[in-house]
Structure formats: C-alpha cells, structure tokens
Design an enzyme around this catalytic site. Structure first.
Site, mmCIF file in Angstrom:
data_model
loop_
_atom_site.group_PDB
_atom_site.id
_atom_site.type_symbol
_atom_site.label_atom_id
_atom_site.label_comp_id
_atom_site.label_asym_id
_atom_site.label_seq_id
_atom_site.Cartn_x
_atom_site.Cartn_y
_atom_site.Cartn_z
ATOM 1 N N THR A 215 41.849 26.710 37.001
ATOM 2 C CA THR A 215 42.512 27.880 36.412
ATOM 3 C C THR A 215 43.484 27.399 35.343
ATOM 4 O OG1 THR A 215 42.322 29.228 38.397
ATOM 5 C CG2 THR A 215 44.222 29.682 36.998
ATOM 6 N N ARG A 243 36.133 40.117 45.155
ATOM 7 C CA ARG A 243 37.429 39.481 45.424
ATOM 8 C C ARG A 243 38.220 39.238 44.117
ATOM 9 N NH1 ARG A 243 40.146 34.502 43.825
ATOM 10 N NH2 ARG A 243 41.543 33.910 45.493
ATOM 11 N N GLY A 245 41.831 37.401 42.797
ATOM 12 C CA GLY A 245 42.906 36.488 43.216
ATOM 13 C C GLY A 245 44.237 36.883 42.621
ATOM 14 N N THR A 265 48.816 28.521 39.917
ATOM 15 C CA THR A 265 47.419 28.178 40.210
ATOM 16 C C THR A 265 47.312 27.671 41.637
ATOM 17 O OG1 THR A 265 45.534 26.778 39.629
ATOM 18 C CG2 THR A 265 47.713 25.836 39.217
ATOM 19 N N GLY A 266 46.239 28.039 42.297
ATOM 20 C CA GLY A 266 46.070 27.596 43.674
ATOM 21 C C GLY A 266 45.339 28.643 44.485
ATOM 22 N N GLY A 268 44.721 31.736 45.803
ATOM 23 C CA GLY A 268 45.270 33.007 45.347
ATOM 24 C C GLY A 268 45.807 33.916 46.434
HETATM 25 N N1 ASP Z 1 44.522 31.192 41.789
HETATM 26 C C1 ASP Z 1 43.141 31.337 41.451
HETATM 27 C C2 ASP Z 1 42.509 32.361 42.369
HETATM 28 O O1 ASP Z 1 42.803 32.350 43.551
HETATM 29 C C3 ASP Z 1 42.362 30.077 41.542
HETATM 30 C C4 ASP Z 1 43.062 28.825 41.065
HETATM 31 O O2 ASP Z 1 44.182 28.878 40.579
HETATM 32 O O3 ASP Z 1 42.465 27.741 41.132
HETATM 33 O O4 ASP Z 1 41.706 33.126 41.921
#
Ligand code: ASP
Length: 349
Positions: A215, A243, A245, A265-266, A268
C-alpha cells in the site's frame, strides 16, 4: 527477533546529521526524520520485509520508484503547488509502478479481480475525498481528489465511483491492466493456505499480513504550511465480499488536520477499529504530546498489544517533523526536504 520496531536507521542517521532534536520525554524507540520547512514523507507498505528476503536488485527497484515519487512531489511544491498536488503526484508514480499494492500492482481478490481503494485529505480545510472498490480506474488517488473537489460527498464506491470517474474524464483502463504475475502467484499461495486452514477449521489465517504489503501513502507540507495526506491500495490478497480496508476511510488509513497528517499501512481491520490516523492526531492535540510520542503510543503500544506486526504509519506535524513508525520487520518509507535531500529506509534494524 526483537518486537520493538519503529522507523529506519537511514532516516535516523540523516536526522542526527541534520541536527534533528529529540525532546527528553519522547520514546527512545521511535525514530523520526528531519524537520522539513516543506517537503513530503511517503510509505510503500509495511510487512515482513527483511534483508534476508531482499535481493539487491529488488531493493534498488523500490528505492528508485520511491525516489522518483518523492522528486515528483517535491517538484510540485517547488513550483508553488499545494500539498494536495504533491500527494497526488507522488502517489501517482507509485500507483503506476507494478511494485506496489496500489494502482497497477494491486493485489487480487478471491474472485481474481482487482478492487482498489484510495483517500485524500487537506488539513487546513478538513476537506476529504475517497473511493472504494473501483476496478477500472488507473489512478484512484486522482479520483479521490475529484470526489473531494467536484462532488458534495466524501466517499464513493464501486460502479457509482466509476460512473463519476467517467463523468470527470478520469482515465479508465481495462481490468487486465492490473494483472501482474507476482500478485497472481500471491493469490494462488494464499488460496492454497486457505484450503489448508479450512482443513484445520481456522477461518482467519487465509488473510495473511505478508501477502498484502505495498500500500502507498504520502503526507506533504507545502510552502503555505498546509498539510495533506493520501493513501492508495489494492487492499488484501484474497479479500472477498466487497471487503474494504482502512485506506479509503478518513480517520483510519488517512487523516490530515491543521497540524498533523498521517497515512497508514497494515492490517486494515485493526486500523479501522482503532481509528489509527485520527487517533495519532487527536492524541497530539488532547494530550499535548509530540507526533513521535503519539505515533509510538498508537502503533507500538496500542496496536502491538492487540496484534503483533500490524503495520505502521508515516506522518508530519505543522512544524515539519517527520515520523515513520512500524511494528513489522519493515516498511518502505522515505522523505524529501525543501532542499531536495532524500532519505529512504526499509528495515526496522
Ligand atoms: N491497509 C491496507 C488494507 O487493509 C493494506 C495494507 O496497508 O497493506 O486494505
């Protein structure tokens, strides 16, 4: 393996070289960047990113695209452009690269399609725009900005968002544009894991954190002192049922106020439940703590206590202090200051 991971040594070294000061009350584990007069900070996703799993060519490729993105944002600011211009310019470069899980390199859903999310916010006005679940928009960040500027709404989704994109003359592409072999292989791996997990009656392990990093997000501070933040993603590999995020959710994946901007980021679902981007900014305001302290509390203490390796954030405050904090083994991130000096980091240690 140590569990305390925040920021990047490259950034820390440059910060020291630039005389970046550290308030005594700030957490020692949090590492921040320099203090910018104006400039930007970006991330390209957090996850299990280790030196051992990286090749020199791959690392160079990531660094090159991040540097290009930083320079594109910097050029807009230098020419008198706004922080919103810089956010869109930098994110567009990363969306156009197959390396990142945004735009061209978006991950695949369980159905083998791509469903992209993005959001943007301007701190001085609290204007915001977001799109979720689009599958034909080449640059979702540009569409998010148009939602903010040319519609009465904050968030549009799916077919309606694409109809709005068409009306605005935004570039639409054939869905095959988003096909990349590496993301397809990720889907196959995750679906294989899912099959195995089903045999063990485990319903959660198929959404692995590791298969979704990439992301992208940018926070910029322009010459007028205005902060803007934006985030763009393909979401999580093998996501289903429409879905969505945290990335397109204002307050969760993206937030900008008058003196704080964050892109996350992470995983979600955790970022939504904890309203992470807003929480960092709110803690600064209500608790009168630094950006670094607030980021540390939210990522390294609060999120980490709920689920290890949840992800990270980048941020800027009104004084130009830069922060990059993550509880995973890596997060692609970098910054550029008013003089065009670039700092890039990837690994926690
Ligand atoms: N945060 C994003 C999501 O959950 C994914 C990511 O940041 O890697 O869609």
């Amino acid at each position: 393996m140590t569990r305390v991971r925040s920021g990047i040594s490259a950034i820390a070294l440059v910060a020291v070289a630039c005389g970046g000061s550290r308030a005594p009350a700030d957490p020692p584990a949090a590492i921040d960047g320099p203090r910018l007069q104006w400039g930007l900070v970006l991330h390209g996703g957090a996850g299990t990113i280790t030196r051992e799993s990286m090749t020199p060519e791959r690392e160079r490729a990531y660094r090159d695209v991040m540097t290009q993105a930083l320079r594109a944002g910097h050029a807009r600011l230098q020419a008198g452009g706004s922080s919103l211009d810089a956010v869109v310019a930098a994110i567009t470069i990363m969306e156009d690269s197959p390396l990142f899980n945004a735009g061209r390199g978006a991950v695949f859903t369980a159905e083998g399609t791509n469903s992209l999310d993005a959001s943007i916010m301007e701190g001085s006005t609290l204007r915001a725009g977001a799109v979720a679940g689009v599958g034909r928009v080449r640059n979702p960040i540009a569409l998010a900005r148009l939602v903010m500027e040319r519609s009465p709404h904050v968030m549009l989704s799916g077919a309606g968002a694409e109809e709005f994109a068409q009306l605005q003359g935004i570039e639409l592409v054939d869905p095959s544009y988003f096909y990349t072999e590496s993301r397809w292989r990720s889907l196959e791996r995750v679906q294989e894991q899912e099959r195995r997990a089903r045999e063990n009656a485990d319903t959660t392990s198929a959404l692995t954190v590791d298969e979704k990093f990439g992301t992208v997000g940018v926070v910029a501070l322009d010459r007028n002192g205005v902060i803007a933040a934006g985030t763009s993603t393909g979401g999580m590999t093998n996501k289903r049922w429409g879905r969505i995020g945290d990335s397109p959710i204002i307050g969760a994946g993206t937030y900008a106020g008058p003196s704080c901007g964050i892109s996350a980021t992470g995983w979600g679902e955790y970022f939504i439940r904890n309203v992470v981007a807003y929480d960092v900014c709110a803690r600064m305001e209500y608790r009168d703590v630094s950006l670094r302290e607030a980021a540390h509390q939210v990522i390294m203490v609060r999120l980490e206590s709920q689920e290890p390796e949840t992800g990270g954030i980048i941020g800027l405050d009104g004084e130009g202090n830069v922060v990059a904090v993550f509880n995973t083994s890596g997060m692609y991130h970098g910054w550029i200051d008013q003089d065009g000096s670039v700092g890039i980091g990837i690994y926690a240690e």
